[in-house]
Design an enzyme around this catalytic site. Sequence first.
Site, PDB file in Angstrom:
ATOM      1  N   PHE A 141       0.825  -0.687  -0.341  1.00 22.31           N
ATOM      2  CA  PHE A 141       0.429  -0.297   0.089  1.00 22.31           C
ATOM      3  C   PHE A 141       1.267   0.953   0.040  1.00 22.31           C
ATOM      4  O   PHE A 141       1.807   1.492   1.478  1.00 22.31           O
ATOM      5  CB  PHE A 141      -1.287   0.044   1.296  1.00 22.31           C
ATOM      6  CG  PHE A 141      -1.897   1.357   1.108  1.00 22.31           C
ATOM      7  CD1 PHE A 141      -2.863   1.146   0.289  1.00 22.31           C
ATOM      8  CD2 PHE A 141      -1.492   2.380   1.344  1.00 22.31           C
ATOM      9  CE1 PHE A 141      -3.697   2.387   0.729  1.00 22.31           C
ATOM     10  CE2 PHE A 141      -2.056   3.544   1.965  1.00 22.31           C
ATOM     11  CZ  PHE A 141      -3.908   3.987   1.477  1.00 22.31           C
TER      12      PHE A 141
ATOM     13  N   ASP B  75       9.282   2.829   1.875  1.00 26.00           N
ATOM     14  CA  ASP B  75       8.237   3.592   2.177  1.00 26.00           C
ATOM     15  C   ASP B  75       8.002   3.183   3.875  1.00 26.00           C
ATOM     16  O   ASP B  75       7.178   2.600   4.119  1.00 26.00           O
ATOM     17  CB  ASP B  75       7.069   2.863   1.667  1.00 26.00           C
ATOM     18  CG  ASP B  75       5.669   3.849   1.466  1.00 26.00           C
ATOM     19  OD1 ASP B  75       5.223   5.013   2.764  1.00 26.00           O
ATOM     20  OD2 ASP B  75       4.350   4.168   0.907  1.00 26.00           O
TER      21      ASP B  75
ATOM     22  N   LYS C 297       2.161  10.956   7.657  1.00 31.92           N
ATOM     23  CA  LYS C 297       1.319  10.980   8.359  1.00 31.92           C
ATOM     24  C   LYS C 297       1.940  11.358   9.770  1.00 31.92           C
ATOM     25  O   LYS C 297       1.975  12.823  10.271  1.00 31.92           O
ATOM     26  CB  LYS C 297       1.041   9.321   8.998  1.00 31.92           C
ATOM     27  CG  LYS C 297       0.428   8.697   7.509  1.00 31.92           C
ATOM     28  CD  LYS C 297      -0.243   7.463   6.898  1.00 31.92           C
ATOM     29  CE  LYS C 297      -1.292   6.632   6.517  1.00 31.92           C
ATOM     30  NZ  LYS C 297      -1.128   5.924   5.475  1.00 31.92           N
TER      31      LYS C 297
HETATM   32  C1  LIG Z   1      -1.121   5.749   4.308  1.00 30.24           C
HETATM   33  C2  LIG Z   1      -0.270   5.432   3.652  1.00 30.24           C
HETATM   34  C3  LIG Z   1       0.526   5.849   2.545  1.00 30.24           C
HETATM   35  C4  LIG Z   1      -0.485   7.027   2.049  1.00 30.24           C
HETATM   36  O1  LIG Z   1      -0.510   8.325   2.696  1.00 30.24           O
HETATM   37  P1  LIG Z   1      -1.912   9.655   2.326  1.00 30.24           P
HETATM   38  O2  LIG Z   1      -1.193  10.362   3.228  1.00 30.24           O
HETATM   39  O3  LIG Z   1      -2.670   8.788   2.500  1.00 30.24           O
HETATM   40  O4  LIG Z   1      -1.567  10.022   0.858  1.00 30.24           O
HETATM   41  C5  LIG Z   1       1.385   5.473   1.541  1.00 30.24           C
HETATM   42  N1  LIG Z   1       2.393   3.967   2.020  1.00 30.24           N
HETATM   43  C6  LIG Z   1       2.217   4.108   3.216  1.00 30.24           C
HETATM   44  C7  LIG Z   1       2.590   2.788   3.864  1.00 30.24           C
HETATM   45  C8  LIG Z   1       0.429   4.357   4.181  1.00 30.24           C
HETATM   46  O5  LIG Z   1       0.773   3.375   5.089  1.00 30.24           O
END
Ligand SMILES: *Cc1c(COP(=O)(O)O)cnc(C)c1O
Length: 410
Positions: free
Chosen positions: A141, A226, A255
Amino acid sequence: MDAMTQAVILEERYCARNYAPLPVVLARGQGAYLWDTQGRRYVDMMSAYSAASHGHAHPRILAVLAAQARRLAVPSRAYYNDQLGPFLKDLCTVSGLDAALPMNTGAEAVETAIKAARRWAYRVKRVARDQAEIVVASGNFHGRTTTIVGFSSEADYRDDFGPFTPGFRSVPFGDLAAMERAIGPNTAAILVEPVQGEAGIVVPPRGWLTGLRRICDARGVLLILDEVQSGLGRTGAWFAFEHDDIRPDGLILGKALGGGVLPVSAFVGRRDVMDVFTPGSHGSTFGGNPLAAAVGREALAIIRDEGLVERSRDLGAHALARLRAIDSPALKEIRGRGLWIGVEFDPRVASARLVCERLLARGVLSKETHGTVVRLAPPLIIARDDLDWALDQFAAVVAELSPRRRPAAA
Ligand SMILES: *Cc1c(COP(=O)(O)O)cnc(C)c1O
């Protein structure tokens, strides 16, 4: 009509149906607590997917937010501002990387990483034009843009949003041999989450990240992690890559970087990776604004000052031990790192959604992922008593759903 019913009706009527919220209307938050419109208090065991790692309404975040908003919020990066440099210096110091490009949401920072990897492939590695490939892991994700959902393996995220961007190849998460086979002369980067969050807090086999680092070094490929959700203390380390004692070439953060009040993200990387960006090649109206930079810098300072990394490690180990001590046929697997735990239920006994509804009724907010996994990921500031209380409620729900067989009659 009461405020709760009114809020639900309006949201259902006027908002796109891209979420299926649990039946609670939140109106206030403080620390690890949330309150609904009736004044009922809940313990937050979700923390907005790590966006609220600092807890809600952290006083230091609110103070910086208000002071900076009064001083200067969004002047554009057409000019220098006095907050961005200090913020990115701190970000590079904690991550051990050289430079950063500030954005807003996680998906934008992922897009930034993809652009960096491709340009690096053409300009440094000398891959032929438009041939660069990025290898990702199935179950990933990375956000919701059309490019990103194009390399997702989840039908819900992709269906009828094509055509998709070429240049991605997917291999099973945690499978080093498959990764090695997927790499060719045109591979720019490996892009993975060190622990897959949305897939259900899936922890890879030991040595996987170290193996990826070795492959990337041997084949001249960038390792891009990520850590939008796993970073900034969530796994009991500042970054999940520290568990394997490696460093990526590129790191995506978001986040928790916004301290629970703003979307703040960044792509952080090695100098030669960041240097592929030239004026005009990439940008964002809001990225790097002084309000976001001041809040982001304070968010980092709080993690350090309040020992949130150590709290996550210690409370996470405590929670994991308590959960693993629950003896129930309803539980298939319990996995996690730090205050980031996924409990997988046997779908024949209960859906994760039902568990979340039962938890809600008992004053605990959680969220299911993929139908069978309940995520337990409270703000890192949560008091041990509140965590224990929430775990008591969890154990009670499990007991309700799967009563243990009565002892055989004498
Ligand atoms: C939440 C998330 C994203 C996307 O972040 P948004 O602020 O919702 O665009 C990307 N990578 C990971 C691993 C995430 O958990």
